[in-house]
Design a protein around this motif. Structure first.
Motif, PDB file in Angstrom:
ATOM      1  N   ALA A   1       0.827  -1.204   0.000  1.00 48.72           N
ATOM      2  CA  ALA A   1       0.000   0.000   0.000  1.00 48.72           C
ATOM      3  C   ALA A   1       0.862   1.255   0.000  1.00 48.72           C
TER       4      ALA A   1
ATOM      5  N   PRO B   1       0.100   3.980  -3.297  1.00 44.62           N
ATOM      6  CA  PRO B   1      -0.888   4.641  -2.427  1.00 44.62           C
ATOM      7  C   PRO B   1      -2.225   4.911  -3.099  1.00 44.62           C
ATOM      8  N   VAL B   2      -2.213   5.217  -4.388  1.00 47.35           N
ATOM      9  CA  VAL B   2      -3.484   5.482  -5.067  1.00 47.35           C
ATOM     10  C   VAL B   2      -4.309   4.207  -5.161  1.00 47.35           C
TER      11      VAL B   2
ATOM     12  N   ALA C   1      -4.197   1.694  -3.137  1.00 51.69           N
ATOM     13  CA  ALA C   1      -4.698   1.425  -1.791  1.00 51.69           C
ATOM     14  C   ALA C   1      -5.895   2.311  -1.471  1.00 51.69           C
ATOM     15  N   GLN C   2      -5.848   3.568  -1.896  1.00 54.39           N
ATOM     16  CA  GLN C   2      -6.968   4.480  -1.649  1.00 54.39           C
ATOM     17  C   GLN C   2      -8.198   4.050  -2.438  1.00 54.39           C
ATOM     18  N   VAL C   3      -7.991   3.564  -3.657  1.00 51.10           N
ATOM     19  CA  VAL C   3      -9.120   3.078  -4.459  1.00 51.10           C
ATOM     20  C   VAL C   3      -9.805   1.917  -3.757  1.00 51.10           C
TER      21      VAL C   3
ATOM     22  N   ALA D   1      -9.870   1.281  -0.612  1.00 59.15           N
ATOM     23  CA  ALA D   1     -10.575   1.804   0.566  1.00 59.15           C
ATOM     24  C   ALA D   1     -11.850   2.541   0.173  1.00 59.15           C
ATOM     25  N   VAL D   2     -11.768   3.411  -0.821  1.00 54.47           N
ATOM     26  CA  VAL D   2     -12.937   4.200  -1.231  1.00 54.47           C
ATOM     27  C   VAL D   2     -14.032   3.307  -1.800  1.00 54.47           C
TER      28      VAL D   2
ATOM     29  N   THR E   1     -16.488   1.749   0.738  1.00 50.57           N
ATOM     30  CA  THR E   1     -17.357   2.564   1.579  1.00 50.57           C
ATOM     31  C   THR E   1     -18.793   2.577   1.052  1.00 50.57           C
TER      32      THR E   1
ATOM     33  N   ARG F   1     -16.252  10.025  -7.280  1.00 54.56           N
ATOM     34  CA  ARG F   1     -15.195   9.979  -6.281  1.00 54.56           C
ATOM     35  C   ARG F   1     -14.107   8.982  -6.674  1.00 54.56           C
TER      36      ARG F   1
ATOM     37  N   VAL G   1     -10.060   9.706  -7.490  1.00 56.33           N
ATOM     38  CA  VAL G   1      -8.907   9.038  -6.870  1.00 56.33           C
ATOM     39  C   VAL G   1      -8.056   8.345  -7.933  1.00 56.33           C
TER      40      VAL G   1
ATOM     41  N   ARG H   1     -12.219  -2.092  -7.859  1.00 54.15           N
ATOM     42  CA  ARG H   1     -11.532  -2.553  -6.657  1.00 54.15           C
ATOM     43  C   ARG H   1     -10.638  -3.750  -6.963  1.00 54.15           C
TER      44      ARG H   1
END
Length: 283
Positions: A35, A39-40, A42-44, A46-47, A50, A57, A61, A103
């Motif tokens: 991650a 980092p991007v 990993a953020q994808v 996570a987002v 949700t 959104r 990202v 994802r």
């Protein structure tokens, strides 16, 4: 989670050297290191997990990782989705492929599955075959085709993890045990866990929904209905990717999901889209 140690040497008398202890905690904790490197992605992941995730959104990202965004665009315009160049914006591409697929692609990037040099031989040929076969057969099992596609794409995460721990040993094991069932048995003998089961553990730890984890967890049990789709898809993927594969009758694997006289039509659909899908994922 406790570490899983191998029980006995690989089946068939094959000498692969001393089997390494497979420490699941350490293997899966490596996701944190990954991650930091992506980092991007990993953020994808996570987002997309949700409840208030939106295409706008996710596209925002994704735009921070040009390579990953490009792959999502290529997937949306691939033969599988049939858009052929009509997905011209990242937000629309996210809408076309769906959040689960975005994802999944981010997970592919995070786990370095887009680097074929460090994967088992034929990894993506087999994975795309399994994914497309699962997608074709999904309506027969009450599964959404897009969810089945993602399930197939991530079904071999465990194989990649085991190969990363024991490259020479896993390559020899895979060469000696070509069928999905024989390979699973050899994996359990050598590592104490099959690659499919390890994939289920990994996806569960990474927060994937039960619709993805359940079939993986059930795939090794020939009597488990939840694993039927993946077992049949794995057989078709093996036939597609490996000319030397010795076919196993699909009726034995799927409990009526598919008859042997229907396999050729599924293989034809797999062959038509497999290379296009592989290019969208790793090129």
């Amino acid at each position: 989670m406790t570490a899983v140690s191998p029980i006995v040497p690989a089946a068939g008398g094959l000498s692969l050297g001393t089997p390494p202890a497979v420490d699941l905690d350490r293997l899966l904790a490596g996701m944190d290191t990954m991650a930091g490197q992506r980092p991007v992605a990993a953020q994808v992941v996570a987002v997309a997990s949700t409840d208030d995730a939106s295409a706008a959104r996710l596209a925002e990202v994704l735009a921070g990782d040009v390579a990953l965004a490009g792959r999502v665009m290529k997937l949306a315009n691939s033969a599988y989705f049939g858009m052929t160049g009509r997905a011209t914006t990242l937000q629309f591409a996210v809408t076309v492929v769906g959040f689960t697929a975005v994802r999944t692609m981010a997970t592919v990037a995070l786990t370095c599955l887009d680097d074929e040099e460090h994967l088992p031989e034929g990894f993506w040929e087999r994975s795309t075959g399994v994914a497309l076969a699962a997608s074709v057969l999904a309506p027969r099992s009450g599964t959404r085709p897009q969810d089945a596609l993602c399930l197939g794409l991530l079904a071999q995460v465990g194989a990649a993890l085991l190969h990363g721990e024991d490259p020479a040993g896993y390559r020899a094991l895979a060469a000696a045990h070509r069928s999905p069932a024989a390979r699973r048995t050899a994996e359990v003998c050598r590592y104490g866990i099959s690659a499919t089961r390890l994939s289920a553990v990994a996806l569960e730890q990474w927060g994937f929904p039960p619709v993805m984890v359940g079939p993986l967890a059930a795939a090794d049990d020939p009597a488990a209905p939840d694993g039927a789709l993946l077992r049949v898809a794995s057989e078709i993927g093996a036939r597609h990717a490996d000319p030397a594969h010795e076919p196993v009758p699909v009726e034995r694997l799927g409990g009526g999901l598919l008859r042997e006289d229907g396999v050729a039509a599924v293989l034809e659909q797999v062959a038509a889209a497999a290379e296009d899908l592989r290019r969208a994922l790793v090129c």
